[in-house]
Scaffold this motif. Sequence first.
Motif, mmCIF file in Angstrom:
data_model
loop_
_atom_site.group_PDB
_atom_site.id
_atom_site.type_symbol
_atom_site.label_atom_id
_atom_site.label_comp_id
_atom_site.label_asym_id
_atom_site.label_seq_id
_atom_site.Cartn_x
_atom_site.Cartn_y
_atom_site.Cartn_z
ATOM 1 N N HIS A 34 0.830 -1.209 0.000
ATOM 2 C CA HIS A 34 0.000 0.000 0.000
ATOM 3 C C HIS A 34 0.870 1.266 0.000
ATOM 4 N N VAL A 35 1.907 1.265 0.811
ATOM 5 C CA VAL A 35 2.823 2.414 0.864
ATOM 6 C C VAL A 35 3.498 2.614 -0.499
ATOM 7 N N ILE A 36 3.941 1.532 -1.123
ATOM 8 C CA ILE A 36 4.581 1.609 -2.444
ATOM 9 C C ILE A 36 3.593 2.136 -3.484
ATOM 10 N N GLU A 37 2.347 1.683 -3.436
ATOM 11 C CA GLU A 37 1.324 2.166 -4.366
ATOM 12 C C GLU A 37 1.080 3.662 -4.190
ATOM 13 N N LEU A 38 0.969 4.113 -2.947
ATOM 14 C CA LEU A 38 0.779 5.541 -2.675
ATOM 15 C C LEU A 38 1.971 6.355 -3.171
ATOM 16 N N TYR A 39 3.157 5.844 -2.921
ATOM 17 C CA TYR A 39 4.376 6.525 -3.355
ATOM 18 C C TYR A 39 4.407 6.642 -4.879
ATOM 19 N N ALA A 40 4.116 5.549 -5.567
ATOM 20 C CA ALA A 40 4.121 5.553 -7.033
ATOM 21 C C ALA A 40 3.126 6.576 -7.577
ATOM 22 N N THR A 41 1.956 6.620 -7.009
ATOM 23 C CA THR A 41 0.941 7.582 -7.437
ATOM 24 C C THR A 41 1.417 9.013 -7.209
ATOM 25 N N ALA A 42 1.988 9.272 -6.047
ATOM 26 C CA ALA A 42 2.472 10.617 -5.719
ATOM 27 C C ALA A 42 3.587 11.065 -6.660
ATOM 28 N N LYS A 43 4.443 10.135 -7.097
ATOM 29 C CA LYS A 43 5.555 10.466 -7.987
ATOM 30 C C LYS A 43 5.156 10.450 -9.461
ATOM 31 N N GLY A 44 3.947 9.995 -9.773
ATOM 32 C CA GLY A 44 3.508 9.915 -11.157
ATOM 33 C C GLY A 44 4.034 8.682 -11.876
ATOM 34 N N TYR A 45 4.349 7.627 -11.118
ATOM 35 C CA TYR A 45 4.839 6.374 -11.677
ATOM 36 C C TYR A 45 3.705 5.365 -11.771
ATOM 37 N N GLU A 46 3.948 4.327 -12.549
ATOM 38 C CA GLU A 46 3.096 3.144 -12.546
ATOM 39 C C GLU A 46 3.890 2.033 -11.880
ATOM 40 N N LEU A 47 3.186 1.056 -11.343
ATOM 41 C CA LEU A 47 3.864 -0.122 -10.821
ATOM 42 C C LEU A 47 3.922 -1.173 -11.926
ATOM 43 N N SER A 48 4.982 -1.903 -11.923
ATOM 44 C CA SER A 48 5.202 -2.978 -12.882
ATOM 45 C C SER A 48 4.114 -4.036 -12.765
ATOM 46 N N PRO A 49 3.808 -4.719 -13.866
ATOM 47 C CA PRO A 49 2.905 -5.868 -13.768
ATOM 48 C C PRO A 49 3.479 -6.961 -12.854
ATOM 49 N N TYR A 50 4.773 -6.896 -12.583
ATOM 50 C CA TYR A 50 5.448 -7.854 -11.711
ATOM 51 C C TYR A 50 5.646 -7.307 -10.301
ATOM 52 N N ALA A 51 4.945 -6.242 -9.959
ATOM 53 C CA ALA A 51 5.128 -5.573 -8.664
ATOM 54 C C ALA A 51 4.958 -6.530 -7.494
ATOM 55 N N GLU A 52 3.962 -7.392 -7.546
ATOM 56 C CA GLU A 52 3.716 -8.330 -6.447
ATOM 57 C C GLU A 52 4.950 -9.202 -6.198
#
Length: 72
Positions: A8-26
């Motif tokens: 959840h923290v990584i998702e929030l961080y990515a959104t705040a920075k304007g990034y997407e998470l990899s399809p392999y994020a999990e």
Amino acid sequence: MEKEHFKHVIELYATAKGYELSPYAEKIINRCLTVCEGKCPCDMSRGFCPCKEHVNEVEQMGHCHCNLFLKK
């Protein structure tokens, strides 16, 4: 750190920075927490995830070295 909280923290961080998470994020997050003890999964000497190097990598390559963060 608990996996769901870290994710959840990584998702929030990515959104705040304007990034997407990899399809392999999990998979990357699992490695970060289980094998790397919260440190950067591509190079533990970089420190805790997200490492400071990821910003330049995303800007230059379109993704960080471990492919967790992707440029939109």
